[in-house]
Motif scaffolding. Structure first.
Motif, PDB file in Angstrom:
ATOM      1  N   VAL A   1       0.801  -1.229   0.000  1.00 42.79           N
ATOM      2  CA  VAL A   1       0.000   0.000   0.000  1.00 42.79           C
ATOM      3  C   VAL A   1       0.838   1.287   0.000  1.00 42.79           C
ATOM      4  N   PRO A   2       1.900   1.406   0.822  1.00 48.76           N
ATOM      5  CA  PRO A   2       2.697   2.642   0.745  1.00 48.76           C
ATOM      6  C   PRO A   2       3.221   2.927  -0.662  1.00 48.76           C
ATOM      7  N   ARG A   3       3.564   1.879  -1.387  1.00 53.01           N
ATOM      8  CA  ARG A   3       4.066   2.072  -2.751  1.00 53.01           C
ATOM      9  C   ARG A   3       2.961   2.555  -3.683  1.00 53.01           C
ATOM     10  N   TYR A   4       1.715   2.114  -3.430  1.00 49.64           N
ATOM     11  CA  TYR A   4       0.612   2.599  -4.258  1.00 49.64           C
ATOM     12  C   TYR A   4       0.581   4.128  -4.247  1.00 49.64           C
ATOM     13  N   TYR A   5       0.813   4.690  -3.061  1.00 43.15           N
ATOM     14  CA  TYR A   5       0.826   6.151  -2.936  1.00 43.15           C
ATOM     15  C   TYR A   5       2.074   6.750  -3.578  1.00 43.15           C
ATOM     16  N   ARG A   6       3.220   6.225  -3.214  1.00 37.50           N
ATOM     17  CA  ARG A   6       4.477   6.842  -3.659  1.00 37.50           C
ATOM     18  C   ARG A   6       4.704   6.683  -5.156  1.00 37.50           C
ATOM     19  N   ASP A   7       4.130   5.655  -5.758  1.00 39.48           N
ATOM     20  CA  ASP A   7       4.251   5.474  -7.210  1.00 39.48           C
ATOM     21  C   ASP A   7       3.185   6.236  -7.988  1.00 39.48           C
ATOM     22  N   GLY A   8       2.250   6.845  -7.264  1.00 41.12           N
ATOM     23  CA  GLY A   8       1.226   7.638  -7.934  1.00 41.12           C
ATOM     24  C   GLY A   8      -0.037   6.904  -8.306  1.00 41.12           C
ATOM     25  N   ALA A   9      -0.134   5.620  -7.970  1.00 45.61           N
ATOM     26  CA  ALA A   9      -1.349   4.868  -8.281  1.00 45.61           C
ATOM     27  C   ALA A   9      -2.519   5.363  -7.436  1.00 45.61           C
ATOM     28  N   ALA A  10      -2.233   5.718  -6.184  1.00 43.86           N
ATOM     29  CA  ALA A  10      -3.252   6.273  -5.290  1.00 43.86           C
ATOM     30  C   ALA A  10      -2.917   7.744  -5.059  1.00 43.86           C
ATOM     31  N   LYS A  11      -3.622   8.612  -5.727  1.00 42.43           N
ATOM     32  CA  LYS A  11      -3.326  10.049  -5.642  1.00 42.43           C
ATOM     33  C   LYS A  11      -4.026  10.668  -4.430  1.00 42.43           C
ATOM     34  N   VAL A  12      -3.399  11.693  -3.839  1.00 48.36           N
ATOM     35  CA  VAL A  12      -3.958  12.345  -2.659  1.00 48.36           C
ATOM     36  C   VAL A  12      -3.869  13.861  -2.818  1.00 48.36           C
ATOM     37  N   ASP A  13      -5.032  14.491  -2.843  1.00 50.39           N
ATOM     38  CA  ASP A  13      -5.070  15.953  -2.819  1.00 50.39           C
ATOM     39  C   ASP A  13      -5.057  16.454  -1.375  1.00 50.39           C
ATOM     40  N   VAL A  14      -5.855  15.792  -0.535  1.00 47.94           N
ATOM     41  CA  VAL A  14      -5.951  16.200   0.866  1.00 47.94           C
ATOM     42  C   VAL A  14      -5.858  14.977   1.764  1.00 47.94           C
ATOM     43  N   ALA A  15      -4.933  15.018   2.718  1.00 49.81           N
ATOM     44  CA  ALA A  15      -4.791  13.952   3.717  1.00 49.81           C
ATOM     45  C   ALA A  15      -5.241  14.496   5.068  1.00 49.81           C
ATOM     46  N   ILE A  16      -6.112  13.751   5.749  1.00 46.30           N
ATOM     47  CA  ILE A  16      -6.611  14.143   7.062  1.00 46.30           C
ATOM     48  C   ILE A  16      -6.509  12.936   7.982  1.00 46.30           C
ATOM     49  N   MET A  17      -5.956  13.108   9.170  1.00 50.29           N
ATOM     50  CA  MET A  17      -5.843  11.988  10.103  1.00 50.29           C
ATOM     51  C   MET A  17      -5.695  12.489  11.532  1.00 50.29           C
ATOM     52  N   GLN A  18      -6.114  11.660  12.473  1.00 52.95           N
ATOM     53  CA  GLN A  18      -5.900  11.976  13.877  1.00 52.95           C
ATOM     54  C   GLN A  18      -4.459  11.647  14.259  1.00 52.95           C
ATOM     55  N   VAL A  19      -3.874  12.501  15.108  1.00 57.90           N
ATOM     56  CA  VAL A  19      -2.508  12.305  15.610  1.00 57.90           C
ATOM     57  C   VAL A  19      -2.491  12.677  17.087  1.00 57.90           C
ATOM     58  N   THR A  20      -1.370  12.380  17.740  1.00 57.68           N
ATOM     59  CA  THR A  20      -1.213  12.790  19.138  1.00 57.68           C
ATOM     60  C   THR A  20      -0.713  14.236  19.187  1.00 57.68           C
ATOM     61  N   PRO A  21      -0.777  14.902  20.337  1.00 62.29           N
ATOM     62  CA  PRO A  21      -0.258  16.268  20.453  1.00 62.29           C
ATOM     63  C   PRO A  21       1.221  16.352  20.076  1.00 62.29           C
ATOM     64  N   MET A  22       1.632  17.518  19.593  1.00 62.10           N
ATOM     65  CA  MET A  22       3.020  17.736  19.173  1.00 62.10           C
ATOM     66  C   MET A  22       3.964  17.612  20.360  1.00 62.10           C
ATOM     67  N   ASP A  23       5.113  16.965  20.146  1.00 63.05           N
ATOM     68  CA  ASP A  23       6.097  16.861  21.218  1.00 63.05           C
ATOM     69  C   ASP A  23       7.075  18.035  21.157  1.00 63.05           C
ATOM     70  N   GLU A  24       8.036  18.056  22.049  1.00 57.83           N
ATOM     71  CA  GLU A  24       8.957  19.187  22.144  1.00 57.83           C
ATOM     72  C   GLU A  24       9.826  19.356  20.912  1.00 57.83           C
ATOM     73  N   ALA A  25      10.011  18.279  20.159  1.00 57.57           N
ATOM     74  CA  ALA A  25      10.823  18.347  18.947  1.00 57.57           C
ATOM     75  C   ALA A  25      10.004  18.737  17.718  1.00 57.57           C
ATOM     76  N   GLY A  26       8.697  18.964  17.921  1.00 50.56           N
ATOM     77  CA  GLY A  26       7.851  19.389  16.813  1.00 50.56           C
ATOM     78  C   GLY A  26       7.188  18.265  16.049  1.00 50.56           C
ATOM     79  N   TYR A  27       7.139  17.063  16.632  1.00 54.05           N
ATOM     80  CA  TYR A  27       6.563  15.917  15.924  1.00 54.05           C
ATOM     81  C   TYR A  27       5.182  15.526  16.458  1.00 54.05           C
ATOM     82  N   PHE A  28       4.304  15.158  15.529  1.00 50.40           N
ATOM     83  CA  PHE A  28       3.026  14.549  15.848  1.00 50.40           C
ATOM     84  C   PHE A  28       3.186  13.040  15.626  1.00 50.40           C
ATOM     85  N   ASN A  29       2.762  12.234  16.575  1.00 47.98           N
ATOM     86  CA  ASN A  29       2.860  10.784  16.462  1.00 47.98           C
ATOM     87  C   ASN A  29       1.615  10.234  15.752  1.00 47.98           C
TER      88      ASN A  29
END
Length: 447
Positions: A107-135
């Motif tokens: 499945v990740p390759r479907y996206y990266r090879d362009g077979a599954a195109k994405v205009d808008v990605a929306i997902m739930q994540v955890t709060p940002m950590d001190e390094a600026g990352y959302f898990n």
């Protein structure tokens, strides 16, 4: 040092503003399983009546999105499922969506090879950590690949999601995000497992007796794999490892019983590896910031080259039915879609390549129709329209409550005989007669 908190505030928007990004004809990724978005979905439901031809992807929905509750949703969007829950099955039955056939590791390759195109990605994540990352929490799966190709990335922060530690591709930096939404912080969706039946427990017993200390376990979803986890927790087995597409409550039971150490794994030693998780509140609490956990992308977790490096790998998965040739259907009832291929074939292939590895396909010998008739899950041939999830050459152990057989190395008549031997006794004679008519029965043989 970059002021990540300032960057966060600059990108913080309301769900309504985020939903405005979506246009007619867009390809929208809705997240995966527990991480499916909530707040933006509600806002989009209000906007959707003005849109057409929106193509939405997701999978394993644990609640009905608000967009499906609008009048005539089929006039505005189509839902495409990578793997269907019961909710999605009903949507597909109503003509509101479709299943997208996959081999989950790809499945990740479907996206990266362009077979599954994405205009808008929306997902739930955890709060940002001190390094600026959302898990990505319990759904690293293909989330990083989606974000790699999306034109717009919207993260919906939920402070109740567990932080799942990983090795790679388990988080996204605030600098790569376009919009941040702070929703209502709903509790993570609970996936209630069906209570194992007497048949489930008997099948589980037959599988557990094949295990030994130091095995690495993969469990699929369903009552039978859950029963295996429960029996392992009560067994004398020790020093087990976990490397599984899905992390379920069966693993939690095993961990609480002290059965899991991971000390024998050749890779990721001491860590329980998975690509997504769903289950009880206790499961999410256990996963939160647990250093023993390794949440990783599916093209790593399910890769047969990775699985095969782990000695004594045991894969345990469900099926809908199987025919006398050994073809396994785990996806449909005839042409009616039920769930999906998921990673079953990935683990059937990878586990058998493992030194000492075993793969088990488990199913009850029978089921009852709506009018109460008893039917065999072991069939002469699969029903018209049924999907072959695992080809006959790839299947190893098949288990019902009447026994287990290893199909590897058997000829067509030997396979038929083996499978009939674990069918319900009421159906064995007619299955044998069917095998004779199909030319896969040795003259003079009996069951």
């Amino acid at each position: 040092m970059t002021d990540f908190k300032r960057m966060y505030k600059e990108k913080l928007v309301t769900p309504e503003v985020a939903a405005e990004v979506i246009k007619s004809g867009d390809n929208v990724d809705y997240g995966w399983c527990v991480s499916t978005n909530v707040a933006v979905d509600k806002a989009l439901a209000k906007r959707m009546p003005s849109l057409t031809d929106v193509n939405i992807r997701g999978g394993i929905l644990l609640w009905v999105p608000e967009i499906f509750k609008i009048d005539h949703p089929e006039k505005h969007f189509v839902w495409n499922s990578w793997h269907s829950s019961g909710i999605e099955r009903k949507m597909i039955d109503k003509g509101l969506g479709f299943y997208a056939p996959i081999r989950y590791s790809e499945v990740p390759r479907y996206y990266r090879d362009g077979a599954a195109k994405v205009d808008v990605a929306i997902m739930q994540v955890t709060p940002m950590d001190e390094a600026g990352y959302f898990n990505f929490s319990v759904s690293p799966s293909h989330s990083a690949a989606v974000c790699d190709v999306a034109k717009h990335i919207i993260v919906e922060v939920n402070d109740k999601l567990p932080v799942c530690l990983g090795g790679f591709e388990h988080h996204i930096h605030v600098s790569k995000v376009d919009m941040i939404v702070e929703g209502d912080n709903p509790e993570p969706a609970i996936l209630s497992g069906a209570k194992p039946s007497e048949v489930d427990m008997k099948v589980a017993e037959l599988i557990v007796e094949e295990l030994h200390d130091g095995c690495c376990i993969q469990l699929g979803i369903g009552a039978m794999p859950s029963a295996v986890g429960a029996l392992i927790a009560k067994s004398d087995l020790k020093d087990l490892s976990v490397h599984s597409e899905m992390y379920v409550d069966g693993f939690l039971e095993m961990a609480k019983a002290g059965k899991i150490t991971g000390k024998n794994k050749a890779i990721n030693r001491g860590r329980q590896t998975f690509t997504f998780a769903a289950g009880s509140k206790e499961l999410y609490e256990y996963l939160d910031n647990n250093p023993e956990i390794m949440a990783a992308p599916v093209d790593y977790v399910n890769d047969i080259r990775v699985v095969s490096q782990i000695d004594n790998f045991v894969s345990i998965n469900n099926a809908v039915d199987i025919d006398l040739f050994g073809q396994v259907n785990a996806e449909s009832v005839g042409p009616r879609h039920i769930s999906g291929a998921g990673g079953q074939l990935d683990f059937v292939l990878g586990a058998y390549l493992s030194k000492g590895g075993k793969t088990f396909i488990c199913l009850s010998s029978t089921y009852k129709t709506k009018d109460g008739k008893l039917k065999s899950r072991i069939r002469p041939t699969l029903a018209d329209g049924s999907i072959v999830t695992d080809t006959r050459s790839n299947v190893q152990y098949v288990v019902t409550e009447f026994g287990k057989v290893n199909l590897k190395g058997l000829s067509s008549w030997e396979r038929a005989k083996a499978l009939i031997s674990i069918a319900h006794p009421d159906f064995r004679e007619e299955l044998m007669e069917a095998a004779k008519k199909m030319g896969i029965w040795k003259e003079g043989e009996t069951i």
